[in-house]
Design an enzyme around this catalytic site. Structure first.
Site, PDB file in Angstrom:
ATOM      1  N   ASN A  83      -8.025  -1.524 -13.482  1.00  0.00           N
ATOM      2  CA  ASN A  83      -7.453  -1.517 -12.141  1.00  0.00           C
ATOM      3  C   ASN A  83      -7.123  -0.064 -11.800  1.00  0.00           C
ATOM      4  OD1 ASN A  83      -5.955  -1.888  -9.826  1.00  0.00           O
ATOM      5  ND2 ASN A  83      -4.759  -3.600 -10.648  1.00  0.00           N
TER       6      ASN A  83
ATOM      7  N   ARG B  15     -11.378  -3.985 -10.652  1.00  0.00           N
ATOM      8  CA  ARG B  15     -10.843  -4.283  -9.333  1.00  0.00           C
ATOM      9  C   ARG B  15     -11.423  -3.272  -8.354  1.00  0.00           C
ATOM     10  NH1 ARG B  15      -4.964  -2.956  -6.994  1.00  0.00           N
ATOM     11  NH2 ARG B  15      -5.200  -4.057  -5.017  1.00  0.00           N
TER      12      ARG B  15
ATOM     13  N   HIS C  86      -5.623  -7.256  -0.512  1.00  0.00           N
ATOM     14  CA  HIS C  86      -4.700  -8.026  -1.366  1.00  0.00           C
ATOM     15  C   HIS C  86      -5.211  -9.434  -1.657  1.00  0.00           C
ATOM     16  CE1 HIS C  86      -1.059  -5.383  -0.068  1.00  0.00           C
ATOM     17  NE2 HIS C  86      -1.524  -4.990  -1.247  1.00  0.00           N
TER      18      HIS C  86
ATOM     19  N   ASN D 192       4.247  -1.812  -2.824  1.00  0.00           N
ATOM     20  CA  ASN D 192       4.171  -0.539  -2.102  1.00  0.00           C
ATOM     21  C   ASN D 192       3.240  -0.656  -0.904  1.00  0.00           C
ATOM     22  OD1 ASN D 192       5.656   1.799  -2.461  1.00  0.00           O
ATOM     23  ND2 ASN D 192       4.855   2.030  -4.544  1.00  0.00           N
TER      24      ASN D 192
ATOM     25  N   ARG E 236       3.182   3.803   4.117  1.00  0.00           N
ATOM     26  CA  ARG E 236       2.193   3.617   5.190  1.00  0.00           C
ATOM     27  C   ARG E 236       2.869   3.051   6.432  1.00  0.00           C
ATOM     28  NH1 ARG E 236      -2.003   0.126   1.659  1.00  0.00           N
ATOM     29  NH2 ARG E 236      -1.106   0.952  -0.246  1.00  0.00           N
TER      30      ARG E 236
HETATM   31  P1  AMP Z   1       4.369  -3.103  -6.422  1.00  0.00           P
HETATM   32  O1  AMP Z   1       3.481  -2.224  -5.584  1.00  0.00           O
HETATM   33  O2  AMP Z   1       4.015  -4.559  -6.324  1.00  0.00           O
HETATM   34  O3  AMP Z   1       4.525  -2.636  -7.838  1.00  0.00           O
HETATM   35  O4  AMP Z   1       5.830  -3.013  -5.773  1.00  0.00           O
HETATM   36  C1  AMP Z   1       6.523  -1.789  -5.669  1.00  0.00           C
HETATM   37  C2  AMP Z   1       7.773  -2.007  -4.849  1.00  0.00           C
HETATM   38  O5  AMP Z   1       8.596  -3.021  -5.464  1.00  0.00           O
HETATM   39  C3  AMP Z   1       8.657  -0.776  -4.694  1.00  0.00           C
HETATM   40  O6  AMP Z   1       9.128  -0.675  -3.379  1.00  0.00           O
HETATM   41  C4  AMP Z   1       9.818  -1.074  -5.623  1.00  0.00           C
HETATM   42  O7  AMP Z   1      10.980  -0.429  -5.179  1.00  0.00           O
HETATM   43  C5  AMP Z   1       9.936  -2.571  -5.477  1.00  0.00           C
HETATM   44  N1  AMP Z   1      10.654  -3.155  -6.599  1.00  0.00           N
HETATM   45  C6  AMP Z   1      10.270  -3.241  -7.885  1.00  0.00           C
HETATM   46  N2  AMP Z   1      11.247  -3.795  -8.643  1.00  0.00           N
HETATM   47  C7  AMP Z   1      12.280  -4.044  -7.811  1.00  0.00           C
HETATM   48  C8  AMP Z   1      13.600  -4.608  -7.972  1.00  0.00           C
HETATM   49  N3  AMP Z   1      14.042  -5.051  -9.161  1.00  0.00           N
HETATM   50  N4  AMP Z   1      14.386  -4.699  -6.869  1.00  0.00           N
HETATM   51  C9  AMP Z   1      13.939  -4.289  -5.675  1.00  0.00           C
HETATM   52  N5  AMP Z   1      12.726  -3.748  -5.461  1.00  0.00           N
HETATM   53  C10 AMP Z   1      11.909  -3.622  -6.518  1.00  0.00           C
END
Ligand code: AMP
Length: 383
Positions: free
Chosen positions: A7, A74, A163, A194, A224
């Site tokens: 990935n 991916r 996604h 993100n 973004r």
């Molecule tokens: P991802 O791209 O799926 O890894 O998600 C990243 C986002 O998830 C970022 O904005 C992080 O701040 C948020 N995130 C990850 N863990 C937590 C948590 N325990 N509480 C709040 N936000 C989180």
């Protein structure tokens, strides 16, 4: 079969090795190794080719004499051609390379990884799994932009959606949890990481989704912008902004980061709770926009039977979920505050809505690597 899942992000390469048996289809198999190469493009790791060579070295150590049965990649953008996972050969690799301009941050590293993996494991079948392909079922009235048709015919400018690997994976899990066959599942699925997007699913098929030609349209994201009036871009071009400056502005310097100062949701909700007005505004904007999409997609899927939340924010941020669910009350949706606050961080799917909620709201942890491994093994077995 041992499947290596690769990935590649713009500056990272994550990998996962999974053992898939034909006896337990749909589970994504058992993970036996995982790792990540970070900060690609900086001094020590020049590019994704070097990163893949490092992964191959790590695996030579951890796998010993066990052989890989397949490599699954991916690939973010499959353009108009790739509507499902595909076995990779030289022609497919070239076709993927032609799609690089459509996803300049994501597709070029995947192509580098495919070439490097083909060199590292020349006899192992490689499969590309696309973020766009779940959205192949979008009807024309949702994939078309209200732009002259020539732009689509000449440049492929249409809505593709992203996604999809995650959305289909959590959607199927949610349907299972609700006891509904996937082919009868109608609901709204929001992948909130993100990058963030919402998808309307009707009868197990994507019928509308918030990301478009690129993963920039739609929800407000970490860095973004999501939806902006395209007139803003024309205005800025006339002010002398270059294409690269606009690209940076919209992809890296906007979203939560532009309003709250950074893009970490946990820090933003903490700051908002402590009274930071910019953090509060950022949360209010992101939640308002998401709630608006969920309301719209409730209509687009013919009446959602569930709302499903996933991704780093959807799975872990109770304060953000609470804010969004509060805005969905006009749809009869009610949160269960205790269930919402209950710690996440597990693989368990769970409900965060009250028993009297008009429809359930589910938090379903995503696992893109498991989904890619399944799709890869299926292509290789069907060969
Ligand atoms: P991802 O791209 O799926 O890894 O998600 C990243 C986002 O998830 C970022 O904005 C992080 O701040 C948020 N995130 C990850 N863990 C937590 C948590 N325990 N509480 C709040 N936000 C989180």
């Amino acid at each position: 079969m041992l499947v290596l899942v690769l990935n590649s992000g713009s500056s990272s390469l994550k990998y996962s090795v999974r053992r898939l048996d034909s006896g337990n289809p749909g589970t994504g198999g058992q993970e036996i190794a995982r790792g990540a190469i970070e900060r690609i493009g900086e001094d020590e790791v020049a590019d994704h080719t070097v990163a893949l060579e490092l992964v191959a070295e790590e695996l030579a150590g951890s796998l010993g004499n066990r052989q890989l049965g397949a490599v699954g990649h991916r690939v973010v953008h499959g353009g108009g051609r790739f509507t499902g996972p595909v076995l990779i050969d030289i022609e497919i690799t070239r076709a993927l390379e032609l799609l690089n301009p459509l996803a300049p941050l994501h597709n070029p590293p995947a192509v580098l990884c495919i070439r490097a993996a083909t060199r590292a494991w020349p006899n192992v079948p490689q499969v590309a799994v696309f973020d766009t392909s779940f959205h192949r079922t979008l009807p024309e009235h949702t994939w078309r932009y209200a732009l002259p048709d020539g732009l689509y015919r000449r440049h492929g400018i249409r809505r593709y959606g992203f996604h999809g690997i995650s959305v289909e994976y959590v959607g199927r899990r949610a349907a299972g949890l609700l006891g509904v066959p996937w082919a009868n599942f109608d609901g709204v699925i929001a992948h909130l990481g993100n990058g963030a997007s919402a998808t309307a699913v009707r009868g197990g098929r994507s019928v509308d989704t918030s990301m478009g030609f690129t993963p920039l349209e739609g929800l407000m994201m970490g860095t973004r912008s999501g939806d902006v009036d395209p007139g803003v871009l024309v205005f800025l071009l006339r002010q002398g902004y270059s294409a690269d400056e606009l690209d940076n502005l919209l992809n890296r310097d906007s979203g939560l980061k532009a309003v709250a100062g950074h893009n970490d949701m946990r820090a933003i909700t903490d700051a908002a709770a402590a009274g930071d007005e910019e953090a509060e505004l950022a949360l209010e904007m992101a939640a308002h926009r998401l709630a608006r999409y969920i309301g719209g997609y409730h209509v687009a899927c013919g009446g959602a039977k569930a709302v499903v939340l996933t991704g780093g924010i959807g799975e872990n941020s109770a304060p953000f979920r609470a804010k969004v669910l509060g805005k969905l009350e006009p749809l009869g949706i009610r949160a269960d505050p205790d269930a919402n606050e209950a710690a996440g961080g597990t693989e368990e799917a769970r409900s965060v809505s009250a028993p009297d909620s008009a429809i359930p709201v589910l938090v379903v942890p995503t696992d893109e690597q498991a989904a890619i491994a399944e799709a890869t093994a299926a292509v290789v077995r069907a060969r």
